[in-house]
Write a protein that holds these residues in place. Structure first.
Motif, short mmCIF file in Angstrom:
data_model
loop_
_atom_site.label_atom_id
_atom_site.label_comp_id
_atom_site.label_asym_id
_atom_site.label_seq_id
_atom_site.Cartn_x
_atom_site.Cartn_y
_atom_site.Cartn_z
N GLY A 88 0.85 8.46 -0.48
CA GLY A 88 0.40 7.38 0.41
C GLY A 88 1.12 7.43 1.73
O GLY A 88 1.07 8.44 2.43
N MET A 89 1.84 6.35 2.04
CA MET A 89 2.51 6.26 3.35
C MET A 89 3.73 7.17 3.45
O MET A 89 4.27 7.36 4.53
CB MET A 89 2.98 4.83 3.58
CG MET A 89 1.83 3.91 3.75
SD MET A 89 2.38 2.28 4.13
CE MET A 89 0.90 1.73 4.95
N ARG A 121 5.30 10.45 3.80
CA ARG A 121 4.96 11.84 4.13
C ARG A 121 6.02 12.40 5.06
O ARG A 121 6.38 11.77 6.06
CB ARG A 121 3.56 11.84 4.79
CG ARG A 121 3.16 13.15 5.30
CD ARG A 121 1.73 13.55 4.95
NE ARG A 121 1.58 14.94 5.33
CZ ARG A 121 0.76 15.37 6.26
NH1 ARG A 121 -0.05 14.53 6.87
NH2 ARG A 121 0.71 16.64 6.57
N THR A 140 -0.85 13.15 -2.40
CA THR A 140 -0.27 11.97 -3.04
C THR A 140 0.89 11.47 -2.15
O THR A 140 1.31 12.15 -1.23
CB THR A 140 0.26 12.31 -4.44
OG1 THR A 140 1.28 13.30 -4.30
CG2 THR A 140 -0.84 12.82 -5.35
N GLY A 191 -5.24 5.02 -6.67
CA GLY A 191 -4.29 5.20 -5.57
C GLY A 191 -3.04 5.92 -6.05
O GLY A 191 -2.44 5.54 -7.06
N GLU A 196 -6.97 9.46 -6.53
CA GLU A 196 -6.49 9.30 -5.14
C GLU A 196 -7.58 9.74 -4.17
O GLU A 196 -8.17 10.81 -4.32
CB GLU A 196 -5.20 10.12 -4.94
CG GLU A 196 -4.78 10.35 -3.51
CD GLU A 196 -4.55 9.08 -2.67
OE1 GLU A 196 -3.98 8.11 -3.19
OE2 GLU A 196 -4.99 9.08 -1.50
N GLU A 199 9.38 12.53 1.18
CA GLU A 199 8.24 13.01 0.38
C GLU A 199 8.69 13.69 -0.92
O GLU A 199 7.90 13.84 -1.86
CB GLU A 199 7.40 13.98 1.23
CG GLU A 199 6.02 14.22 0.67
CD GLU A 199 5.21 15.19 1.51
OE1 GLU A 199 5.10 14.97 2.74
OE2 GLU A 199 4.71 16.17 0.95
N GLY A 214 -0.25 6.34 -4.08
CA GLY A 214 0.93 6.03 -3.26
C GLY A 214 2.10 5.87 -4.23
O GLY A 214 1.96 6.11 -5.44
#
Ligand SMILES: Cc1cc2nc3c(=O)[nH]c(=O)nc-3n(C[C@H](O)[C@H](O)[C@H](O)COP(=O)(O)OP(=O)(O)OC[C@H]3O[C@@H](n4cnc5c(N)ncnc54)[C@H](O)[C@@H]3O)c2cc1C
Length: 460
Positions: free
Chosen positions: A37-38, A40, A35, A7, A30, A215, A9
């Motif tokens: 995760g949440m 963005r 890359t 992962g 990933e 991000e 994130g």
């Protein structure tokens, strides 16, 4: 030693960065094509839309340290002074939360009785504090019903997208729980904490983002990690054999590949664990049962002149008791940070769904938009249709720290003990904020190094 991180994130990237800085070879795997995760941030038509988190706060020293290390200080944008006010809806009207003793006396968010009840807090006995108490019960007991309804409930809706009647105070708000245990009162605990600030009062209390959105942070971490980060590479199975971890991945070309590591850190959400074949005699069901209610984020742009409300604040939260409305809350994004909307336009970011209205969190864009617009129209006085709309749906958004969370943590601890070299990090471990998720990544990286040293030295 070599470490595989599942992962990319913010927890996984931070764990990898920490290990790499200590000179340990890492490989980050990933599942998706990106890359972060949440986290963005998307620029569309002059708007800057955040899909997940919108702002950061230094909940620990790690976040500012990493920001400095990555040379991102110049990129920081602080929340604007005009975003200090926070509105909470009462009787269909956004009312500012009191921010000073004088505004506390005059606020119409609380009745005189509610205010007096709050002031009684130091005199409430703590003898009946239960180990496993919900946030709702704790707040009602210590601060009274009105504080629960018009301060804590909307706050829990805004942060966890959760319901205080479901969450454990010991796990979701461990500091408050500790304060009562140690000082017998939240007021006394706050005074003590203020006098003994571990950071000497230097840690920034401010809310901030980056010029090009949040991000910026995972992007800089990814860049610093270089070619050890593999996207489009989901992990499908994990097996410990002959003291090495065998990690199977589905490669971008569809082939299966086996990689070998001395240790593995899983940073994927708990609801994704069933997607990985992990042979263990430990029952993983309690992990998979952790609720992650759906949340929809609806970013909408409006002509400034089409909104009556001055939008002079951070945003507006809607308590559950205001049941004429379906929203959890709405950020006044273009008041909060600069360059979020084109000249003459404003950006509002609305959150809907959560534990309160899970169905709404899963609604199609057209239905959601019409519900949101109806609420915003009544609460903020919006005339005219939005000139811009972007809908992001998180089908499984934020882990809920329920009364079962102690058991969840115990299962994770048992897994780590029974499977040497396997560690877990993520927003289900010790806080859901970006800073807390990063801290869990560092903790897992430290554990990994500690276990490796123990093996080498033969220490237990
Ligand atoms: C709508 C919303 C608003 C929020 N607002 C804020 C805020 O304002 N401030 C704040 O501090 N926090 C906020 N948060 C919380 C915060 O964003 C998250 O808790 C944090 O980003 C989680 O990071 P993580 O690394 O633990 O998990 P994730 O970001 O979920 O990362 C996990 C990664 O694992 C990958 N993965 C899954 N399965 C596999 C597999 N089999 N193999 C390989 N990879 C896999 C996923 O693709 C993902 O990239 C918000 C969250 C949401 C949803």
């Amino acid at each position: 030693m070599s470490v595989g991180i599942i992962g990319a994130g913010i927890s996984g990237l931070t764990a990898a960065y920490h290990l790499k800085q200590a000179g340990i070879p890492v490989t980050v795997l990933e599942a998706t094509s990106a890359t972060g995760g949440m986290i963005r941030s998307e620029s569309i038509d002059g708007y800057l839309v955040e899909h997940g988190p919108n702002s950061l706060r230094d909940t620990n020293d790690l976040l500012p340290e990493i920001i400095r290390d990555l040379n991102l200080t110049e990129e920081i944008v602080e929340a604007s002074a005009s975003a200090r006010k926070r509105y909470v809806v009462k009787h269909g009207k956004p009312e500012p939360l009191p921010s000073s003793p004088l505004s506390f006396l005059t606020t119409s968010l609380l009745s005189t009785r509610g205010k007096l009840r709050l002031l009684m807090e130091p005199f409430v006995r703590s003898g009946n504090a239960q180990e496993n108490e919900t946030v709702a019960s704790f707040v009602r007991r210590r601060l009274g019903r009105e504080i629960l309804d018009y301060a804590v409930d909307p706050f829990v809706g805004g942060i966890f997208a959760g319901d205080p009647a479901d969450l454990s105070v010991a796990h979701a708000f461990s500091r408050l729980h500790q304060m009562e245990k140690e000082h017998g009162s939240l007021f006394r605990g706050l005074i003590h904490a203020f006098r003994n600030r571990s950071d000497g009062g230097n840690r920034s209390r401010s809310i901030y983002s980056f010029r090009n959105g949040l991000e910026t942070l995972p992007r800089a971490l990814t860049q610093a990690l270089g070619d050890c980060v593999h996207v489009n590479t989901p992990v499908t199975s994990l097996r410990l054999d002959d003291r090495r971890w065998h990690v199977a991945t589905r490669e971008p070309d569809g082939a299966t590949e086996m990689r070998f590591f001395d240790a593995v850190i899983s940073t994927i959400p708990l609801h994704r664990l069933p997607g990985i074949d992990l042979t263990s005699e430990i029952d993983l069901a309690p992990l998979e049962r952790v609720p992650y209610p759906p949340v929809s984020v609806l970013a909408m742009g409006f002509d400034r002149s089409d909104i009556d409300h001055p939008l002079d604040g951070f945003g507006m939260l809607v308590p559950k008791v205001e049941d004429d409305y379906s929203l959890l809350g709405c950020l006044f994004s273009s008041t909060l940070f600069p360059n979020r909307a084109p000249e003459g336009q404003v950006l509002l970011t609305t959150f809907a769904g959560g534990a309160r209205h899970p169905k709404l969190g899963m609604e199609e864009t057209a239905e959601l938009r019409s519900t949101v617009l109806q609420d915003l129209d009544e609460l903020l006085g919006i005339r005219g249709a939005p000139s811009f709309t972007r809908h992001i749906q998180w089908q499984r958004a934020i882990p809920q720290y329920t009364l079962q969370h102690g058991h969840v943590k115990a299962v994770l601890d048992r897994l780590e003990t029974r499977h040497p070299g396997l560690h877990f990090a993520g927003n289900y471990r010790s806080g859901i904020s970006v800073g807390d998720a990063m801290q869990s990544g560092v903790a897992a990286a430290e554990e990994t190094m500690h276990s490796a040293r123990s093996v080498v030295t033969g220490a237990s």
